[in-house]
Design a protein around this motif. Structure first.
Motif, PDB file in Angstrom:
ATOM      1  N   TRP A 368       0.845  -1.196   0.000  1.00  0.00           N
ATOM      2  CA  TRP A 368       0.000   0.000   0.000  1.00  0.00           C
ATOM      3  C   TRP A 368       0.874   1.237   0.000  1.00  0.00           C
ATOM      4  N   GLU A 369       0.287   2.369  -0.413  1.00  0.00           N
ATOM      5  CA  GLU A 369       1.099   3.584  -0.435  1.00  0.00           C
ATOM      6  C   GLU A 369       0.348   4.843  -0.041  1.00  0.00           C
ATOM      7  N   GLN A 370      -0.963   4.876  -0.190  1.00  0.00           N
ATOM      8  CA  GLN A 370      -1.654   6.125   0.133  1.00  0.00           C
ATOM      9  C   GLN A 370      -2.764   5.856   1.148  1.00  0.00           C
ATOM     10  N   GLY A 371      -4.006   6.122   0.805  1.00  0.00           N
ATOM     11  CA  GLY A 371      -5.070   5.995   1.787  1.00  0.00           C
ATOM     12  C   GLY A 371      -5.720   4.625   1.787  1.00  0.00           C
ATOM     13  N   LEU A 372      -6.623   4.431   2.745  1.00  0.00           N
ATOM     14  CA  LEU A 372      -7.354   3.170   2.847  1.00  0.00           C
ATOM     15  C   LEU A 372      -8.202   2.932   1.606  1.00  0.00           C
ATOM     16  N   GLY A 373      -8.818   3.997   1.096  1.00  0.00           N
ATOM     17  CA  GLY A 373      -9.636   3.859  -0.106  1.00  0.00           C
ATOM     18  C   GLY A 373      -8.831   3.415  -1.305  1.00  0.00           C
ATOM     19  N   ASP A 374      -7.602   3.917  -1.435  1.00  0.00           N
ATOM     20  CA  ASP A 374      -6.743   3.505  -2.550  1.00  0.00           C
ATOM     21  C   ASP A 374      -6.445   2.010  -2.479  1.00  0.00           C
ATOM     22  N   THR A 375      -6.174   1.505  -1.277  1.00  0.00           N
ATOM     23  CA  THR A 375      -5.905   0.076  -1.118  1.00  0.00           C
ATOM     24  C   THR A 375      -7.141  -0.736  -1.475  1.00  0.00           C
ATOM     25  N   LEU A 376      -8.317  -0.280  -1.025  1.00  0.00           N
ATOM     26  CA  LEU A 376      -9.550  -0.985  -1.351  1.00  0.00           C
ATOM     27  C   LEU A 376      -9.814  -0.978  -2.858  1.00  0.00           C
ATOM     28  N   GLN A 377      -9.459   0.113  -3.530  1.00  0.00           N
ATOM     29  CA  GLN A 377      -9.691   0.197  -4.970  1.00  0.00           C
ATOM     30  C   GLN A 377      -8.749  -0.707  -5.758  1.00  0.00           C
ATOM     31  N   PHE A 378      -7.471  -0.728  -5.389  1.00  0.00           N
ATOM     32  CA  PHE A 378      -6.480  -1.385  -6.231  1.00  0.00           C
ATOM     33  C   PHE A 378      -6.128  -2.805  -5.799  1.00  0.00           C
ATOM     34  N   CYS A 379      -6.649  -3.234  -4.661  1.00  0.00           N
ATOM     35  CA  CYS A 379      -6.413  -4.631  -4.282  1.00  0.00           C
ATOM     36  C   CYS A 379      -7.075  -5.574  -5.273  1.00  0.00           C
ATOM     37  N   ARG A 380      -8.011  -5.087  -6.099  1.00  0.00           N
ATOM     38  CA  ARG A 380      -8.668  -5.904  -7.121  1.00  0.00           C
ATOM     39  C   ARG A 380      -7.656  -6.507  -8.097  1.00  0.00           C
ATOM     40  N   TYR A 381      -6.494  -5.872  -8.209  1.00  0.00           N
ATOM     41  CA  TYR A 381      -5.490  -6.384  -9.139  1.00  0.00           C
ATOM     42  C   TYR A 381      -4.855  -7.684  -8.666  1.00  0.00           C
ATOM     43  N   ALA A 382      -5.194  -8.114  -7.445  1.00  0.00           N
ATOM     44  CA  ALA A 382      -4.726  -9.419  -6.974  1.00  0.00           C
ATOM     45  C   ALA A 382      -5.150 -10.525  -7.929  1.00  0.00           C
ATOM     46  N   LYS A 383      -6.327 -10.373  -8.533  1.00  0.00           N
ATOM     47  CA  LYS A 383      -6.805 -11.370  -9.495  1.00  0.00           C
ATOM     48  C   LYS A 383      -5.870 -11.466 -10.694  1.00  0.00           C
ATOM     49  N   LEU A 384      -5.532 -10.321 -11.283  1.00  0.00           N
ATOM     50  CA  LEU A 384      -4.643 -10.333 -12.451  1.00  0.00           C
ATOM     51  C   LEU A 384      -3.259 -10.835 -12.078  1.00  0.00           C
ATOM     52  N   LEU A 385      -2.799 -10.486 -10.879  1.00  0.00           N
ATOM     53  CA  LEU A 385      -1.495 -10.964 -10.427  1.00  0.00           C
ATOM     54  C   LEU A 385      -1.500 -12.478 -10.249  1.00  0.00           C
ATOM     55  N   ALA A 386      -2.576 -12.998  -9.661  1.00  0.00           N
ATOM     56  CA  ALA A 386      -2.668 -14.444  -9.471  1.00  0.00           C
ATOM     57  C   ALA A 386      -2.650 -15.171 -10.812  1.00  0.00           C
ATOM     58  N   GLU A 387      -3.245 -14.549 -11.812  1.00  0.00           N
ATOM     59  CA  GLU A 387      -3.286 -15.181 -13.137  1.00  0.00           C
ATOM     60  C   GLU A 387      -1.922 -15.214 -13.816  1.00  0.00           C
ATOM     61  N   THR A 388      -0.976 -14.368 -13.353  1.00  0.00           N
ATOM     62  CA  THR A 388       0.378 -14.425 -13.915  1.00  0.00           C
ATOM     63  C   THR A 388       1.159 -15.626 -13.392  1.00  0.00           C
ATOM     64  N   GLY A 389       0.663 -16.264 -12.336  1.00  0.00           N
ATOM     65  CA  GLY A 389       1.391 -17.363 -11.715  1.00  0.00           C
ATOM     66  C   GLY A 389       2.329 -16.909 -10.622  1.00  0.00           C
ATOM     67  N   ALA A 390       2.277 -15.613 -10.275  1.00  0.00           N
ATOM     68  CA  ALA A 390       3.138 -15.102  -9.207  1.00  0.00           C
ATOM     69  C   ALA A 390       2.590 -15.522  -7.851  1.00  0.00           C
ATOM     70  N   LYS A 391       3.473 -15.606  -6.878  1.00  0.00           N
ATOM     71  CA  LYS A 391       3.085 -15.822  -5.488  1.00  0.00           C
ATOM     72  C   LYS A 391       3.025 -14.441  -4.832  1.00  0.00           C
TER      73      LYS A 391
END
Length: 632
Positions: A368-391
């Motif tokens: 995380w880097e800014q506010g709580l709302g930013d983390t809530l907004q961008f944590c959605r990218y966990a899906k795309l990251l998981a699809e790359t095969g990254a841990k």
């Protein structure tokens, strides 16, 4: 010195402050007689006072050639060199003066000033201490000693030296200003303000004290006082472009936007190619939603200074606001190079990942880097990251850890206060859209991507009980602590007083539930005569998992632009965003929907601060919604 009537009259006029007449007579005396060191010295000093430093240096250097061991003369010549930025020559000349008279305290003082300007504070301190050892009543010596002690991070010694200077000479302006600076370093703000105010009272026409006072007002978020002080400073010196830029910035922070632009225009009339003034004027235009003129100005600032991080970052925000996400994300990366970057403490040895190498089977730290709302907004990218095969390891703020553990992907969630696991690469959470080259059409907007804890949700359902009424959550204020670095500027306009919500509370058949945290905003509710109209159980909301469970039991959330909006959107809950006129980039311009949150509806101010019109519109829409039959 030649004793003739012309020289005597020149000296008399000089002492009387009639400098131009004195200068004319000095020249007349020098042309009528052979070169004389004393006349050249007096004439050179007169030229210094007239502001002709190069002419002064010519006369004083000629005098020094005739009188090579005159300490007073060499001290004057050194001062002329120093005032023109010829610091190496000044240093040598002051050293010559001291060699001629080892008890010349003024030469030691001036030597110290030169050493300080050359970035040699330890040597400067030694010179100042030598000066005051020769003259225990040398107030300026104690003053300059205090200033350099502050630079050497010896604040208490600095304060003592400056107080000594003022004990000797209570009217020494610089000592009052330097003392204020040292006291401000110690967060002794009331004493610092008193020192600056004393200086301005003693010298109402001198700018340095007003400049220091204004900076402290800004630091203390006393923006009206800062504005008044800077306006006074601008009247004293209308050509001070730095003051005008500061004035424009303060006016912008007070949302006196047109006046801010006027101040920046005046600064640019003085310095037409000032990247800072151009950048700051551009963001004032953005406050007025003048998008294209602002972008043109920002590009001009970047052309003038290609390494100007703030201009690149502001251009990023403007492009994101315009929906040009490709260049927007690219420019947004410049936040990492800003002076007060929130990412300055993320100095990892591992490489940064921005989509530029394969991370399959790699351990990727996303933080995380800014506010709580930013983390809530961008944590959605966990899906795309998981699809790359990254841990993937998500490093998040502690209040979000439990909630983000509901992400339906293979990611590890750790809180900021926990030890980091080993990782191979890292990425700031708000760099993920850039890493995945996100466009408006490719925003990962499947909701919900977060879910409430079932047990907590059941507990809140029981607590709320059965009801046929529409249940609406309310949040009317942000967290000002997030924006301390910008003088609470954002929070002052994204938040509204609880009082503004009264038209909503008059609607029948609706249960309003507070989702508002924060001492000040909560107190607005609890001290209000209509407090019984809003159910307030926020003391029992200990983290966002609790809040999510409560929100899951509501029909609708109505909130200003805060983390509550992002929470509701991430849960797929209908949310009405009460949006300020100078909108955040993520809500784009002139849209009532959001590509980030399909369940969101955006209500926008028609002009800055017009919450009344917005609330009237929301009230009408909510009344219509409440009249519809509820689907259980």
């Amino acid at each position: 010195m030649q004793n003739n009537s012309t020289v005597d009259e020149a000296i008399r006029l000089h002492r009387a402050g009639q400098l131009e007449e004195a200068d004319r007579l000095y020249l007349s005396a020098m042309s009528a007689s052979p070169p004389d060191a004393d006349i050249l010295h007096m004439a050179g000093y007169c030229r210094m006072q007239l502001g002709d430093m190069e002419g002064a240096i010519c006369l004083l250097a000629s005098a020094a050639d005739l009188s090579t061991a005159n300490a007073d003369l060499l001290n004057t010549l050194g001062g002329a060199y120093r005032s023109t930025g010829k610091l190496d020559l000044a240093l040598l000349t002051f050293e010559r003066a001291i060699a001629a008279d080892k008890k010349h305290s003024a030469a030691f003082n001036n030597l110290g000033l030169t050493q300080r300007e050359l970035g040699r504070p330890e040597e400067a301190l030694s010179s100042f201490e030598q000066a005051i050892s020769l003259n225990s009543a040398y107030a300026i010596g104690y003053c300059n000693r205090g200033a350099v002690l502050r630079e050497l991070a010896r604040p208490l010694d600095a304060i003592a030296s400056l107080r000594k200077a003022l004990a000797i000479n209570p009217k020494l302006i610089d000592a009052h200003v330097y003392l204020g600076n040292a006291l401000a370093d110690q967060e002794r703000f009331e004493e610092a303000l008193a020192s600056y105010r004393t200086a301005t009272a003693l010298a109402p026409g001198q700018g340095s004290a007003y400049k220091a006072l204004a900076k402290l007002f800004i630091r203390l978020n006393m923006l009206e006082e800062a504005c008044t002080t800077l306006e006074r400073l601008a009247a004293i010196d209308p050509k001070d472009s730095e003051c005008l830029i500061d004035l424009g910035t303060v006016r912008r922070n007070l949302y006196r936007t047109s006046e801010a632009v006027d101040a920046f225009d005046k600064a640019l009339a003085i310095e037409p190619d000032s990247p800072l003034a151009i950048n700051n004027r551009a963001i004032a235009l953005l406050d007025q939603n003048c998008l294209e003129p602002a972008l043109g100005a920002l590009n001009h600032a970047i052309n003038l200074d290609p390494d100007f991080a703030d201009a690149h970052w502001n251009a990023g925000l403007a492009n994101l606001l315009a929906g040009r996400l490709d260049i927007g994300w690219e420019k947004f990366e410049w936040r990492k190079k800003q002076k007060n970057s929130l990412l300055s403490n993320r100095n990892y040895d591992q490489p940064e990942w921005l989509g530029n190498f394969d991370i399959r089977e790699k351990n990727l730290l996303v933080y995380w880097e800014q506010g709580l709302g930013d983390t809530l907004q961008f944590c959605r990218y966990a899906k795309l990251l998981a699809e790359t095969g990254a841990k993937v390891v998500l490093l998040v703020q502690p209040p979000l850890k439990k909630l983000l553990s509901s992400l339906p992907y293979q990611v590890q969630i750790i809180a900021e206060d926990e030890p980091l696991p080993e990782f191979d690469a890292h990425c700031a959470m708000m760099s993920l859209p850039h890493a995945f080259r996100t466009e408006l059409s490719s925003i990962p907007a499947e909701v919900p991507y977060l879910s409430a804890d079932r047990e907590l949700q059941t507990l809140w359902k029981k607590r709320l009980g059965d009801s046929d009424k529409l249940r609406v959550g309310l949040a009317w204020s942000g967290d000002p602590r997030k924006h301390q670095h910008s003088a609470n500027r954002v929070d002052r306009v994204r938040s509204m007083p609880f009082e503004m919500l009264m038209p909503l509370l008059d609607l029948p058949e609706i249960d309003f539930i507070s989702l508002q945290k924060g001492d000040g905003a909560v107190q607005q509710l609890r001290s209000h005569p209509r407090r019984e109209a809003v159910i307030d159980w926020t003391d029992e909301l200990h983290d966002f998992a609790d809040t999510a469970a409560l929100v899951a039991n509501l029909d609708l959330v109505i909130a200003v632009d805060t983390s509550i909006v992002h929470l509701a959107g991430a849960l797929g809950k209908p949310v009405w965003v009460l949006n300020r006129f100078n909108t955040c980039w993520r809500w784009l311009l002139e849209r009532s929907d959001s590509p980030w949150y399909p369940s969101a509806r955006i209500f926008r101010q028609s002009s800055l601060g017009r919450w009344d019109e917005l609330i009237q519109s929301v009230t009408s829409e909510l009344k219509e919604l409440a009249s519809r039959p509820r689907v259980q």
